[in-house]
Design a protein around this motif. Structure first.
Motif, short mmCIF file in Angstrom:
data_model
loop_
_atom_site.label_atom_id
_atom_site.label_comp_id
_atom_site.label_asym_id
_atom_site.label_seq_id
_atom_site.Cartn_x
_atom_site.Cartn_y
_atom_site.Cartn_z
N GLY A 49 1.06 5.33 -1.72
CA GLY A 49 1.46 6.38 -0.78
C GLY A 49 0.69 6.35 0.51
O GLY A 49 0.88 7.21 1.37
N LEU A 50 -0.18 5.36 0.69
CA LEU A 50 -0.98 5.25 1.91
C LEU A 50 -0.12 4.63 3.02
O LEU A 50 0.10 3.43 3.04
N THR A 51 0.37 5.47 3.92
CA THR A 51 1.25 4.99 4.98
C THR A 51 0.56 4.96 6.34
O THR A 51 1.05 4.32 7.27
N SER A 52 -0.56 5.69 6.49
CA SER A 52 -1.28 5.66 7.76
C SER A 52 -1.92 4.29 7.93
O SER A 52 -2.48 3.73 6.98
N PRO A 53 -1.84 3.70 9.12
CA PRO A 53 -2.44 2.39 9.32
C PRO A 53 -3.95 2.43 9.14
O PRO A 53 -4.61 3.40 9.50
N ARG B 126 -0.90 8.47 -4.75
CA ARG B 126 0.09 8.67 -5.80
C ARG B 126 0.66 7.32 -6.18
O ARG B 126 0.94 6.48 -5.33
N GLY B 127 0.81 7.09 -7.47
CA GLY B 127 1.36 5.83 -7.93
C GLY B 127 2.84 5.72 -7.62
O GLY B 127 3.58 6.71 -7.62
N LEU C 291 0.83 -1.20 0.00
CA LEU C 291 0.00 0.00 0.00
C LEU C 291 0.86 1.26 0.00
O LEU C 291 0.59 2.22 -0.72
N ALA C 292 1.90 1.25 0.83
CA ALA C 292 2.79 2.41 0.90
C ALA C 292 3.52 2.63 -0.42
O ALA C 292 3.63 3.76 -0.91
#
Length: 245
Positions: A55-59, A127-128, A50-51
């Protein structure tokens, strides 16, 4: 490893998708995911993919294993078995501006870039990255032409979320830490796809033991009458359940 990431944005149940930068299915939209690395557990692989790809880093507020998929022809590269996860992201924490990058099979674009969503706008724009050329939030009802067998995986993820809203307090995972009953009702309506009677809904959710916990605060700075704020309670199962109409 594939991840169905769901959120409620702009009053619609939405899924986070990536546009593939590599073959097979280059240029097609898909669920975020990839191969598990040596020494990596499955939840860790899901978070890393996911990160890297969105760019999704929040749990996520909720992450659970969904199912395994191993049809012999699901991947043209050879026999690949995937373990899919279901992740739920609160609307207030979800990346916003996401609909803009999506185009369906005919090159159709989604909502305009920069459009916020959920209960107060997002903290991160998708963001990709890695194997993904782009990433976007897309309303589930608008999704078409996904790569691999991801349409079936998405359908299973949505149905899992719908079913769990009946018997568990999972709906609160779509909400910010403090929320109103109206915001919670919007989650149920978006996930189930049906309108609910406000008074009957209020009676049910406030009467379900341990579902909601009053914060002692109310909404301020909004038009209309202040509404009481709640947080998720300690219940793990709803009694009585919230059955779908």
């Amino acid at each position: 490893m594939d991840v169905v990431v769901l959120s409620v944005l702009d009053g619609r149940l939405s899924v986070l998708l990536v546009r593939r930068a590599l073959e097979p299915f280059r240029g097609r939209w898909a669920l975020p995911g990839g191969f598990v690395r040596d020494g990596e557990d499955l939840p860790g692989a899901a978070a890393r993919e996911l990160a890297e790809e969105t760019g999704l880093t929040s749990p996520a507020a909720h992450l659970e294993q969904l199912a395994s998929y191993g049809a012999p022809d699901r991947d043209p590269r050879g026999r690949v078995v995937t373990v899919a996860y279901l992740a739920l992201v609160p609307g207030a924490a979800a990346p916003s501006g996401g609909y803009g990058g999506y185009g369906g099979p005919g090159g159709r674009r989604g909502h305009d870039e920069g459009q916020g969503g959920g209960h107060g706008g997002g903290a991160l724009v998708p963001r990709g990255g890695g194997d993904a050329a782009d990433a976007a939030w897309v309303a589930v009802e608008d999704v078409a032409g996904l790569a691999f067998d991801h349409a079936a995986i998405l359908a299973d993820g949505v149905e899992r979320a719908r079913a769990k809203l009946e018997y568990t307090p999972l709906a609160a995972a779509f909400c910010p830490p403090e929320f109103t009953v109206a915001q919670l009702r919007q989650v149920y309506e978006c996930v189930w796809g049906v309108p609910l009677d406000p008074r009957n809904f209020h009676r049910k959710v406030t009467g379900a033991l341990g579902f909601l916990e009053p914060t002692g605060r109310s909404t301020e700075g909004h038009p209309g009458r202040p509404a009481q704020l709640y947080r998720a309670g300690s219940a793990t199962l709803l009694h009585p359940p919230m059955l779908r109409p």
